[in-house]
Design a protein around this motif. Structure first.
Motif, mmCIF file in Angstrom:
data_model
loop_
_atom_site.group_PDB
_atom_site.id
_atom_site.type_symbol
_atom_site.label_atom_id
_atom_site.label_comp_id
_atom_site.label_asym_id
_atom_site.label_seq_id
_atom_site.Cartn_x
_atom_site.Cartn_y
_atom_site.Cartn_z
ATOM 1 N N UNK A 90 86.670 8.764 31.418
ATOM 2 C CA UNK A 90 87.665 7.734 31.159
ATOM 3 C C UNK A 90 87.961 7.655 29.665
ATOM 4 N N UNK A 91 88.681 6.622 29.246
ATOM 5 C CA UNK A 91 89.021 6.470 27.835
ATOM 6 C C UNK A 91 87.798 6.351 26.951
ATOM 7 N N UNK A 92 86.765 5.636 27.443
ATOM 8 C CA UNK A 92 85.519 5.519 26.675
ATOM 9 C C UNK A 92 84.873 6.881 26.491
ATOM 10 N N UNK A 93 84.844 7.673 27.566
ATOM 11 C CA UNK A 93 84.250 8.995 27.475
ATOM 12 C C UNK A 93 85.009 9.905 26.526
ATOM 13 N N UNK A 94 86.325 9.807 26.579
ATOM 14 C CA UNK A 94 87.150 10.602 25.676
ATOM 15 C C UNK A 94 86.853 10.244 24.224
ATOM 16 N N UNK A 95 86.727 8.936 23.940
ATOM 17 C CA UNK A 95 86.420 8.496 22.585
ATOM 18 C C UNK A 95 85.022 8.892 22.144
ATOM 19 N N UNK A 96 84.051 8.808 23.053
ATOM 20 C CA UNK A 96 82.681 9.217 22.729
ATOM 21 C C UNK A 96 82.629 10.698 22.387
ATOM 22 N N UNK A 97 83.347 11.506 23.158
ATOM 23 C CA UNK A 97 83.382 12.928 22.860
ATOM 24 C C UNK A 97 83.981 13.203 21.493
ATOM 25 N N UNK A 98 85.069 12.528 21.213
ATOM 26 C CA UNK A 98 85.736 12.723 19.920
ATOM 27 C C UNK A 98 84.812 12.341 18.756
ATOM 28 N N UNK A 99 83.975 11.323 18.960
ATOM 29 C CA UNK A 99 83.093 10.861 17.883
ATOM 30 C C UNK A 99 82.041 11.886 17.497
ATOM 31 N N UNK A 100 81.753 12.836 18.406
ATOM 32 C CA UNK A 100 80.756 13.869 18.098
ATOM 33 C C UNK A 100 81.386 15.258 18.071
ATOM 34 N N UNK A 101 82.690 15.311 17.973
ATOM 35 C CA UNK A 101 83.374 16.596 17.838
ATOM 36 C C UNK A 101 83.584 17.349 19.130
ATOM 37 N N UNK A 102 83.501 16.655 20.276
ATOM 38 C CA UNK A 102 83.722 17.299 21.562
ATOM 39 C C UNK A 102 85.060 16.833 22.117
ATOM 40 N N UNK A 103 85.983 17.761 22.285
ATOM 41 C CA UNK A 103 87.289 17.411 22.826
ATOM 42 C C UNK A 103 87.215 17.407 24.349
ATOM 43 N N UNK A 104 87.296 16.206 24.924
ATOM 44 C CA UNK A 104 87.260 16.039 26.371
ATOM 45 C C UNK A 104 88.589 15.461 26.833
ATOM 46 N N UNK A 105 89.148 16.061 27.849
ATOM 47 C CA UNK A 105 90.388 15.543 28.416
ATOM 48 C C UNK A 105 90.070 14.409 29.386
ATOM 49 N N UNK A 106 90.788 13.288 29.239
ATOM 50 C CA UNK A 106 90.611 12.203 30.181
ATOM 51 C C UNK A 106 90.949 12.702 31.587
ATOM 52 N N UNK A 107 90.069 12.423 32.522
ATOM 53 C CA UNK A 107 90.240 12.929 33.880
ATOM 54 C C UNK A 107 89.381 14.152 34.167
ATOM 55 N N UNK A 108 88.800 14.757 33.126
ATOM 56 C CA UNK A 108 87.838 15.833 33.360
ATOM 57 C C UNK A 108 86.629 15.290 34.115
ATOM 58 N N UNK A 109 85.909 16.185 34.783
ATOM 59 C CA UNK A 109 84.784 15.763 35.615
ATOM 60 C C UNK A 109 83.483 16.291 35.018
ATOM 61 N N UNK A 110 82.572 15.379 34.695
ATOM 62 C CA UNK A 110 81.228 15.764 34.257
ATOM 63 C C UNK A 110 80.304 15.645 35.462
ATOM 64 N N UNK A 111 79.672 16.758 35.833
ATOM 65 C CA UNK A 111 78.728 16.774 36.936
ATOM 66 C C UNK A 111 77.307 16.846 36.425
ATOM 67 N N UNK A 112 76.406 16.197 37.134
ATOM 68 C CA UNK A 112 75.006 16.156 36.704
ATOM 69 C C UNK A 112 74.100 16.134 37.926
ATOM 70 N N UNK A 113 73.123 17.060 37.962
ATOM 71 C CA UNK A 113 72.141 17.120 39.047
ATOM 72 C C UNK A 113 70.743 16.925 38.471
ATOM 73 N N UNK A 114 69.964 16.103 39.159
ATOM 74 C CA UNK A 114 68.548 15.922 38.808
ATOM 75 C C UNK A 114 67.728 16.242 40.051
ATOM 76 N N UNK A 115 66.880 17.276 39.968
ATOM 77 C CA UNK A 115 66.013 17.665 41.082
ATOM 78 C C UNK A 115 64.561 17.494 40.660
#
Length: 357
Positions: A90-115
């Motif tokens: 979302x917008x927060x995620x997009x801003x967080x990425x920008x703050x650390x130099x990671x360009x993330x498009x709003x609407x991109x999907x971050x997947x995470x698995x913990x086994x």
């Protein structure tokens, strides 16, 4: 607004097989008794109450698990459990990425698995971006090893849940992208997950507890919702609007009025008005006891969040389900958050997406 778009659960409680569920906005997961609905919802709650911690939090705000093996299908300590989530940036995620130099498009999907496996405390973690694997790490003995995108030693064993520390390699920069994505995911989801389990049924204590307040995570987790919380909403000026909304929604369910407050020193009681008569809440039946925490949570959940409600049909007759689901869907859309529910049967003519498990 962040959205949970997919969950993958395997080996958790009643889900021996893998369940891969796609969520299209407000969604109801439908299945009979024993189909794994509650296991799916509790797996999500376990992962989110453990978010950012060094290890799985078994006794937290959403769930209380007394024995680790109780999490594993068939109570098998050799069994492996996997919980995966896919969130929309979302917008927060997009801003967080920008703050650390990671360009993330709003609407991109971050997947995470913990086994994990409790017998030897083996752990494997995976992070994806738009369904492409970014990094895979594994705990081997007491050490950590990166398996993808290259084989490398980790600085620490990767037991941290949804945290960038689990992906740090000792030498090289192979983990840089995964660390950035975990930083974004962990912080983007802060205060954006709320959970109401089937144990949410209202209950009442006789003696007033001066420390009672509205929980910050969910009003009904592990049955903690009591008449005391209702008295907080009714009497504190900052909740004046919330109390009005609660009364309005309850009115749609056939309850004319609702009140809570002191009836004797150190005693708080709750009452509902039905058919022109006031009765104690504990005479009101399972329907109200199960729905009151839901109604309160609906108006308290902030925009941009994900609200998970297990057993939305608890205490309801089949012909009442559609009206309740429509209220939940309408409020969520108005405020601007996503709601994921479960129930034994699908509502009729509802606007929510239906997924069978």
């Amino acid at each position: 607004m962040t959205r949970l778009v997919k969950a993958v659960v395997k080996g958790f409680k009643g889900l021996g097989r893998e369940a891969s569920i796609n969520f299209n906005g407000n969604t109801m997961v439908v299945g009979g008794s024993g189909s794994g609905k509650t296991s799916l919802m509790e797996a999500l709650a376990l992962l989110m109450q453990s978010r950012g911690e060094e290890w799985l939090v078994l006794e937290g705000n959403f769930l209380v698990i007394h024995e680790p093996e109780d999490l594993v299908y068939g109570l098998n300590p050799d069994g492996t459990v996997t919980v995966g989530v896919y969130y929309e940036v979302d917008g927060d995620g997009e801003g967080l990425g920008r703050s650390i130099g990671l360009e993330l498009r709003r609407g991109s999907i971050i997947g995470y698995h913990y086994s994990f496996r409790f017998r030897d405390y083996w752990v494997r973690q995976e992070v994806y971006l738009d369904n492409e694997p970014v990094a895979i790490v594994e705990k081997v003995g007491n050490d950590g090893v990166m398996r993808h995108p290259a084989t490398n030693k980790l600085c620490i064993a990767p037991t941290h849940v949804m945290h960038e520390d689990a992906f740090m390699v000792c030498d090289g920069d192979q983990s840089r992208r995964a660390i950035a994505l975990m930083f974004v995911l962990r912080n983007m989801l802060k205060n954006k997950f709320y959970y109401l389990g089937e144990g949410r049924v209202c209950w009442w204590k006789r003696d007033y507890e001066t420390t009672v307040d509205l929980p910050s995570n969910s009003v009904g987790s592990d049955g903690q919702y009591t008449v005391h919380q209702l008295s907080v909403i009714e009497t504190r000026p900052e909740y004046e609007g919330v109390y009005g909304e609660v009364k309005g929604l309850i009115g749609e369910l056939g309850i004319e009025d609702i009140k809570a407050g002191f009836t004797a020193p150190k005693r708080v009681s709750g009452y509902v008005k039905v058919n022109g008569k006031w009765v104690p809440m504990y005479h009101a039946g399972l329907k109200l006891k199960a729905l009151l925490p839901v109604i309160v949570q609906l108006v308290l959940t902030p925009p941009g969040s994900v609200l998970v409600i297990d057993g939305i049909d608890l205490g309801l007759a089949h012909d009442e389900l559609s009206a309740v689901v429509d209220i939940v869907d309408r409020v969520a859309r108005k405020v601007g958050y996503q709601v994921i529910m479960s129930g034994k049967v699908a509502p009729v003519n509802s606007h929510v997406s239906i997924v069978n498990i």
